[in-house]
Structures are given as C-alpha cells and as structure tokens.
Design a protein around this motif. Structure first.
Motif, PDB file in Angstrom:
ATOM      1  N   GLU A 198       0.820  -1.218   0.000  1.00 40.10           N
ATOM      2  CA  GLU A 198       0.000   0.000   0.000  1.00 40.10           C
ATOM      3  C   GLU A 198       0.854   1.269   0.000  1.00 40.10           C
ATOM      4  O   GLU A 198       0.376   2.330  -0.377  1.00 40.10           O
ATOM      5  N   SER A 199       2.097   1.163   0.459  1.00 49.12           N
ATOM      6  CA  SER A 199       2.974   2.336   0.507  1.00 49.12           C
ATOM      7  C   SER A 199       4.424   1.886   0.369  1.00 49.12           C
ATOM      8  O   SER A 199       4.734   0.698   0.473  1.00 49.12           O
ATOM      9  N   LYS A 200       5.281   2.854   0.165  1.00 46.19           N
ATOM     10  CA  LYS A 200       6.704   2.577   0.087  1.00 46.19           C
ATOM     11  C   LYS A 200       7.199   1.984   1.416  1.00 46.19           C
ATOM     12  O   LYS A 200       8.012   1.068   1.435  1.00 46.19           O
ATOM     13  N   PHE A 201       6.687   2.545   2.541  1.00 47.59           N
ATOM     14  CA  PHE A 201       7.055   2.041   3.858  1.00 47.59           C
ATOM     15  C   PHE A 201       6.681   0.569   4.003  1.00 47.59           C
ATOM     16  O   PHE A 201       7.480  -0.244   4.467  1.00 47.59           O
ATOM     17  N   GLU A 202       5.461   0.210   3.612  1.00 48.95           N
ATOM     18  CA  GLU A 202       5.012  -1.186   3.706  1.00 48.95           C
ATOM     19  C   GLU A 202       5.851  -2.098   2.811  1.00 48.95           C
ATOM     20  O   GLU A 202       6.171  -3.220   3.188  1.00 48.95           O
ATOM     21  N   ALA A 203       6.210  -1.622   1.626  1.00 45.20           N
ATOM     22  CA  ALA A 203       7.044  -2.416   0.729  1.00 45.20           C
ATOM     23  C   ALA A 203       8.405  -2.676   1.366  1.00 45.20           C
ATOM     24  O   ALA A 203       8.950  -3.781   1.269  1.00 45.20           O
ATOM     25  N   MET A 204       8.965  -1.671   2.045  1.00 46.20           N
ATOM     26  CA  MET A 204      10.246  -1.837   2.726  1.00 46.20           C
ATOM     27  C   MET A 204      10.104  -2.819   3.891  1.00 46.20           C
ATOM     28  O   MET A 204      10.920  -3.726   4.046  1.00 46.20           O
ATOM     29  N   GLN A 205       9.072  -2.674   4.695  1.00 49.64           N
ATOM     30  CA  GLN A 205       8.871  -3.575   5.836  1.00 49.64           C
ATOM     31  C   GLN A 205       8.661  -5.014   5.374  1.00 49.64           C
ATOM     32  O   GLN A 205       9.208  -5.947   5.953  1.00 49.64           O
ATOM     33  N   ASP A 206       7.872  -5.197   4.326  1.00 47.26           N
ATOM     34  CA  ASP A 206       7.639  -6.540   3.789  1.00 47.26           C
ATOM     35  C   ASP A 206       8.943  -7.168   3.304  1.00 47.26           C
ATOM     36  O   ASP A 206       9.137  -8.370   3.403  1.00 47.26           O
ATOM     37  N   THR A 207       9.841  -6.352   2.790  1.00 49.92           N
ATOM     38  CA  THR A 207      11.123  -6.851   2.295  1.00 49.92           C
ATOM     39  C   THR A 207      12.040  -7.262   3.436  1.00 49.92           C
ATOM     40  O   THR A 207      12.714  -8.281   3.367  1.00 49.92           O
ATOM     41  N   LEU A 208      12.053  -6.485   4.515  1.00 46.57           N
ATOM     42  CA  LEU A 208      12.990  -6.725   5.609  1.00 46.57           C
ATOM     43  C   LEU A 208      12.570  -7.845   6.556  1.00 46.57           C
ATOM     44  O   LEU A 208      13.405  -8.387   7.272  1.00 46.57           O
ATOM     45  N   LEU A 209      11.311  -8.203   6.580  1.00 45.98           N
ATOM     46  CA  LEU A 209      10.841  -9.226   7.508  1.00 45.98           C
ATOM     47  C   LEU A 209      11.380 -10.601   7.173  1.00 45.98           C
ATOM     48  O   LEU A 209      11.447 -11.004   6.018  1.00 45.98           O
ATOM     49  N   GLY A 210      11.782 -11.340   8.177  1.00 44.55           N
ATOM     50  CA  GLY A 210      12.103 -12.754   8.019  1.00 44.55           C
ATOM     51  C   GLY A 210      13.411 -13.078   7.336  1.00 44.55           C
ATOM     52  O   GLY A 210      13.578 -14.186   6.865  1.00 44.55           O
ATOM     53  N   ASN A 211      14.347 -12.141   7.271  1.00 44.76           N
ATOM     54  CA  ASN A 211      15.660 -12.401   6.675  1.00 44.76           C
ATOM     55  C   ASN A 211      15.597 -12.826   5.209  1.00 44.76           C
ATOM     56  O   ASN A 211      16.535 -13.420   4.699  1.00 44.76           O
ATOM     57  N   THR A 212      14.507 -12.553   4.508  1.00 43.06           N
ATOM     58  CA  THR A 212      14.421 -12.983   3.111  1.00 43.06           C
ATOM     59  C   THR A 212      15.458 -12.291   2.248  1.00 43.06           C
ATOM     60  O   THR A 212      15.894 -12.852   1.249  1.00 43.06           O
ATOM     61  N   VAL A 213      15.866 -11.097   2.631  1.00 41.79           N
ATOM     62  CA  VAL A 213      16.867 -10.395   1.834  1.00 41.79           C
ATOM     63  C   VAL A 213      18.174 -11.191   1.823  1.00 41.79           C
ATOM     64  O   VAL A 213      18.737 -11.483   0.777  1.00 41.79           O
ATOM     65  N   VAL A 214      18.641 -11.577   2.995  1.00 36.15           N
ATOM     66  CA  VAL A 214      19.894 -12.315   3.080  1.00 36.15           C
ATOM     67  C   VAL A 214      19.741 -13.708   2.478  1.00 36.15           C
ATOM     68  O   VAL A 214      20.600 -14.174   1.732  1.00 36.15           O
ATOM     69  N   GLU A 215      18.646 -14.380   2.769  1.00 40.68           N
ATOM     70  CA  GLU A 215      18.452 -15.744   2.280  1.00 40.68           C
ATOM     71  C   GLU A 215      18.358 -15.814   0.761  1.00 40.68           C
ATOM     72  O   GLU A 215      18.820 -16.771   0.151  1.00 40.68           O
ATOM     73  N   ASN A 216      17.772 -14.821   0.144  1.00 39.95           N
ATOM     74  CA  ASN A 216      17.541 -14.854  -1.296  1.00 39.95           C
ATOM     75  C   ASN A 216      18.476 -13.948  -2.090  1.00 39.95           C
ATOM     76  O   ASN A 216      18.321 -13.808  -3.300  1.00 39.95           O
ATOM     77  N   ALA A 217      19.430 -13.338  -1.424  1.00 38.17           N
ATOM     78  CA  ALA A 217      20.341 -12.417  -2.105  1.00 38.17           C
ATOM     79  C   ALA A 217      21.361 -13.172  -2.944  1.00 38.17           C
ATOM     80  O   ALA A 217      21.713 -14.309  -2.660  1.00 38.17           O
ATOM     81  N   LYS A 218      21.828 -12.503  -3.970  1.00 37.83           N
ATOM     82  CA  LYS A 218      22.975 -12.981  -4.729  1.00 37.83           C
ATOM     83  C   LYS A 218      24.194 -12.448  -3.984  1.00 37.83           C
ATOM     84  O   LYS A 218      24.332 -11.243  -3.770  1.00 37.83           O
ATOM     85  N   VAL A 219      25.061 -13.346  -3.526  1.00 38.64           N
ATOM     86  CA  VAL A 219      26.208 -12.957  -2.705  1.00 38.64           C
ATOM     87  C   VAL A 219      27.488 -13.116  -3.508  1.00 38.64           C
ATOM     88  O   VAL A 219      27.716 -14.148  -4.128  1.00 38.64           O
ATOM     89  N   THR A 220      28.300 -12.078  -3.506  1.00 34.67           N
ATOM     90  CA  THR A 220      29.602 -12.117  -4.148  1.00 34.67           C
ATOM     91  C   THR A 220      30.653 -11.867  -3.076  1.00 34.67           C
ATOM     92  O   THR A 220      30.520 -10.935  -2.280  1.00 34.67           O
ATOM     93  N   LEU A 221      31.687 -12.706  -3.038  1.00 36.29           N
ATOM     94  CA  LEU A 221      32.780 -12.562  -2.084  1.00 36.29           C
ATOM     95  C   LEU A 221      34.072 -12.390  -2.860  1.00 36.29           C
ATOM     96  O   LEU A 221      34.512 -13.301  -3.548  1.00 36.29           O
TER      97      LEU A 221
END
Length: 130
Positions: free
Chosen positions: A98-121
């Motif tokens: 519904e808002s940019k804030f909600e989109a950000m919160q939905d993204t940050l919940l549950g570590n999905t960013v780290v779990e689904n990120a493409k990681v380069t080392l």
C-alpha cells in the motif's frame, strides 16, 4: 600501474506503455555483450542496466579468485590466516504494498533479503579503501 580505458554506451528510448528501453554496451567486453533493460522512467531503465553490468563484473572478479570455499590458508606456525573480503549482497524483488514504507517492511521481515540475495565474495587487500 596498468591503465584500462574503455567506453560504456547508454542509449535510452521511450517504448510502449509509458516504459523506457535502455541499451548498454561496453567497449571493455570482448566480444561486446549488449545489455537491454526496460524501466518505468529513463533513470530506472539506466539503473537496471548498470546493475546488470555491475553484476557481470562482480562475477568476473570473483571467478578469477580461489573458488574453494572451504580452503583455509595456514601460516608457517599452522595458524589460520585471516583474510579480508568485500562481501556484496544484491537482492531484488517486485513487491506489492500500500505504501513505500510497507514495501520496505515486507522486504525486511524474516531475513528474506539475506536468504535470497545474490552474494559475491571478493578477496581484497586489508588496505583497500572500499
């Protein structure tokens, strides 16, 4: 010191349905691979194309290094040598909210960013100013 000079060409055109098409090519690539992306605005299309180019070069940088993820280099005394790594996480998703804030919160919940990120080392020198 070695010098590398090249050109990145960006061409953005208005497309159908109020979208923009960005074509990006680099003279540093042999053969030249063209990147083609669509965006909502010309800036959005350019950002997507540049991210694809950056992703390509991150993969090249990482692949040129030791690929054995479990390898531990030991000193003469047998102690593990601590190395420095530039760790890059890249995560993209299409979110409905519904808002940019909600989109950000939905993204940050549950570590999905780290779990689904493409990681380069990329192993780096300890003095590299990243």
């Amino acid at each position: 010191m070695t010098s590398i000079t090249g050109t990145i060409t960006i061409n953005v055109q208005a497309g159908d349905n109020d979208q923009y098409v960005c074509q990006l090519s680099s003279s540093l690539d042999q053969p030249t691979d063209e990147i083609r992306c669509c965006g909502q605005t010309k800036e959005h299309a350019i950002a997507i194309a540049l991210e694809k180019l950056a992703s390509k070069y991150r993969q090249i940088a990482e692949s040129g290094q030791n690929q054995d993820w479990l390898a531990v280099e030991l000193s003469e005394s047998g102690e593990p040598i601590q190395k420095h790594y530039h760790v890059i996480l890249h995560y993209e998703r299409i979110g409905r909210a519904e808002s940019k804030f909600e989109a950000m919160q939905d993204t940050l919940l549950g570590n999905t960013v780290v779990e689904n990120a493409k990681v380069t080392l990329i192993e780096i020198d300890a003095n590299l100013p990243v």
